[in-house]
Design an enzyme around this catalytic site. Structure first.
Site, PDB file in Angstrom:
ATOM      1  N   HIS A   1     -11.661   1.980  -2.027  1.00  0.00           N
ATOM      2  CA  HIS A   1     -10.541   1.089  -1.629  1.00  0.00           C
ATOM      3  C   HIS A   1      -9.753   1.771  -0.515  1.00  0.00           C
ATOM      4  CE1 HIS A   1      -7.008  -1.690  -2.865  1.00  0.00           C
ATOM      5  NE2 HIS A   1      -6.724  -1.139  -1.688  1.00  0.00           N
TER       6      HIS A   1
ATOM      7  N   HIS B   1      -7.700   1.058   3.512  1.00  0.00           N
ATOM      8  CA  HIS B   1      -7.271   0.168   4.601  1.00  0.00           C
ATOM      9  C   HIS B   1      -7.471   0.920   5.913  1.00  0.00           C
ATOM     10  CE1 HIS B   1      -5.205  -2.716   1.903  1.00  0.00           C
ATOM     11  NE2 HIS B   1      -5.079  -1.648   1.147  1.00  0.00           N
TER      12      HIS B   1
ATOM     13  N   LYS C   1     -12.117  -9.723  -2.369  1.00  0.00           N
ATOM     14  CA  LYS C   1     -10.785  -9.236  -2.732  1.00  0.00           C
ATOM     15  C   LYS C   1      -9.838 -10.386  -2.994  1.00  0.00           C
ATOM     16  CE  LYS C   1      -7.261  -6.446  -3.066  1.00  0.00           C
ATOM     17  NZ  LYS C   1      -6.947  -5.064  -2.852  1.00  0.00           N
TER      18      LYS C   1
ATOM     19  N   HIS D   1      -5.910  -7.269  -6.532  1.00  0.00           N
ATOM     20  CA  HIS D   1      -4.540  -6.762  -6.463  1.00  0.00           C
ATOM     21  C   HIS D   1      -3.854  -7.428  -7.644  1.00  0.00           C
ATOM     22  CE1 HIS D   1      -0.930  -5.084  -4.450  1.00  0.00           C
ATOM     23  NE2 HIS D   1      -0.405  -5.893  -5.344  1.00  0.00           N
TER      24      HIS D   1
ATOM     25  N   HIS E   1      -6.008   0.039  -7.904  1.00  0.00           N
ATOM     26  CA  HIS E   1      -4.784   0.850  -7.897  1.00  0.00           C
ATOM     27  C   HIS E   1      -3.916   0.599  -9.131  1.00  0.00           C
ATOM     28  CE1 HIS E   1      -3.503  -2.913  -6.117  1.00  0.00           C
ATOM     29  NE2 HIS E   1      -3.933  -2.607  -4.912  1.00  0.00           N
TER      30      HIS E   1
ATOM     31  N   ASP F   1      -6.535   3.649  -1.680  1.00  0.00           N
ATOM     32  CA  ASP F   1      -5.579   2.666  -1.157  1.00  0.00           C
ATOM     33  C   ASP F   1      -4.814   3.257   0.027  1.00  0.00           C
ATOM     34  OD1 ASP F   1      -4.427   0.189  -0.911  1.00  0.00           O
ATOM     35  OD2 ASP F   1      -2.925   0.500  -2.469  1.00  0.00           O
TER      36      ASP F   1
HETATM   37  O1  DOR Z   1       0.987  -0.341  -0.778  1.00  0.00           O
HETATM   38  C1  DOR Z   1       0.141  -1.122  -0.393  1.00  0.00           C
HETATM   39  N1  DOR Z   1      -0.223  -1.193   0.909  1.00  0.00           N
HETATM   40  N2  DOR Z   1      -0.417  -1.918  -1.289  1.00  0.00           N
HETATM   41  C2  DOR Z   1      -1.237  -2.905  -0.919  1.00  0.00           C
HETATM   42  O2  DOR Z   1      -1.681  -3.610  -1.776  1.00  0.00           O
HETATM   43  C3  DOR Z   1      -1.548  -3.152   0.508  1.00  0.00           C
HETATM   44  C4  DOR Z   1      -1.360  -1.945   1.308  1.00  0.00           C
HETATM   45  C5  DOR Z   1      -1.338  -2.237   2.810  1.00  0.00           C
HETATM   46  O3  DOR Z   1      -2.205  -2.981   3.267  1.00  0.00           O
HETATM   47  O4  DOR Z   1      -0.476  -1.708   3.506  1.00  0.00           O
HETATM   48 ZN    ZN Z   2      -4.904  -1.719  -0.892  1.00  0.00          ZN
END
Ligand code: DOR
Ligand code: ZN
Length: 360
Positions: free
Chosen positions: A20, A22, A113, A150, A188, A261
């Site tokens: 997971h 980004h 997702k 989520h 998470h 995450d």
């Molecule tokens: O803290 C987070 N940031 N939780 C999420 O679910 C998304 C992520 C983000 O994309 O910045």
């Molecule tokens: Zn995330």
């Protein structure tokens, strides 16, 4: 684990995967791809771009952009070959069964997702009515495409600290009854309720745990001033929940595995009157997890969590290459360069961790 002659301890693990992460898009990829590819082979790339990754066409072109940035990185040829971004589709009210079938056949989409609309960063296009997803869930179950959640309700009247538990009780329990063989990852997780929930389900339900939820609790976020770099969603909970997360992560139970995450936001978007949610951990993820596991004397359980259980859950082979941690302290940089001259503050910026990655 190998202890060497002096007081140096080395720990060689199978190469980990991050289930997971980004990476964002565009110029952000110059920073995020390098950090991820330095440590991980497979990474599951979250689809909450603007606009989101909604179908296989979007997923293919996003993956190509990631790979272009990979080629430009100053990483070894071995790391470049090993790095394998696995894509996700962003479930919307308009996702079709055909989208799922195409994703399942693509070879590059690992999962779908679900963001409840409004739950977090770039979730405005998320699902507003889960009951409308029945056909899509049926197709996912049929094609063995996991659902990544989520897991928070978004109603205004529900307290932010209760949103995860309410999602499990009111939404997820019903999904599991209706789709008993669909693979599900509760992502998470932040509470003992979530850990208990996952433990009570069959092997088709698993969870990822971030480094911040293992190492910190809401006091770190709020006592002595608001610390925006600890603000993520789901929000950090009380210390008793943190303890249970550490217990299950280090228990050797394959239902719990790594998902950082890692979520980059430039400093000015974090240190703001309305700061964004997300902790950036990709570059130091393994030393962070090692620190957490070591804090409870369970570093021997790290390899399963980081390098075996996720692959097992997804039905993929474990990696063959290895990475070595060493008990030489690592200083986490105060920031990393990000795009357009902006900067990125990582989790534990400026702090010293007891473990680092041995350079090869
Ligand atoms: O803290 C987070 N940031 N939780 C999420 O679910 C998304 C992520 C983000 O994309 O910045
Ligand atoms: Zn995330």
């Amino acid at each position: 684990m190998t202890a060497t002659t002096d007081s140096t301890i080395e720990l060689t693990l199978l190469q980990p995967d991050d289930w997971h992460i980004h990476l964002r898009d565009g110029a952000a990829l110059s920073t995020t791809v390098r950090h991820a590819a330095a440590s991980f082979n497979r990474v599951i790339c979250m689809p909450n771009l603007v606009p989101p990754v909604k179908n296989i066409v979007d997923a293919r072109s996003y993956r190509e952009r990631i790979l272009q940035h990979l080629q430009a990185c100053d990483l070894s040829p071995e790391r470049k070959v090993a790095f394998d971004p696995r894509m996700t589709l962003y479930l919307t009210d308009h996702t079709t069964v055909q989208d799922i079938e195409a994703a399942a056949q693509s070879g590059i989409v690992q999962a779908v997702k679900l963001y409840p609309a409004g739950a977090t960063t770039n979730s405005a296009d998320g699902v507003t009515d889960i009951n409308a997803c029945v056909d899509v869930f049926e197709a996912m179950e049929k094609h063995d495409l996991p659902l990544l959640l989520h897991g928070e309700v978004t109603h205004d009247h529900v307290d932010i600290f209760d949103r995860e538990k309410r999602f499990l009780d009111e939404v997820l329990a019903q999904i599991i009854v209706k789709f008993p063989t669909m693979k599900i990852v509760v992502e998470h997780i932040t509470t003992s309720d979530a850990a208990d929930f996952v433990l009570a389900q069959g092997n088709q339900v698993a969870a990822t745990i971030t480094p911040q939820h293992l190492m910190f609790n809401r006091n770190h976020l709020l006592v002595g001033g608001i610390k925006p770099h600890f603000y993520c969603l789901p929000i950090l909970k009380r210390a008793s929940h943190q303890k249970v997360l550490l217990d299950v992560a280090t228990s050797g139970n394959p239902k719990f595995f790594m998902g950082t995450d890692s979520a980059p936001h430039p400093i000015d978007a974090k240190e703001s009157a309305c700061g964004c949610a997300g902790c950036y951990s990709a570059a130091a993820a393994l030393p962070l997890y090692a620190t957490a596991f070591d804090s409870v004397g369970k570093i021997d359980k790290l390899e399963g969590f980081a390098s075996r259980f996720g692959a097992q859950f997804y039905g993929l082979p474990v990696n063959q290459s290895t990475i070595t941690l060493v008990n030489t302290p690592m200083q986490v940089p105060t920031h990393y360069p990000y795009f357009d001259g902006r900067k990125l503050t990582p989790l534990m910026a400026g702090e010293t961790l007891p473990w680092s990655i041995k350079s090869q």
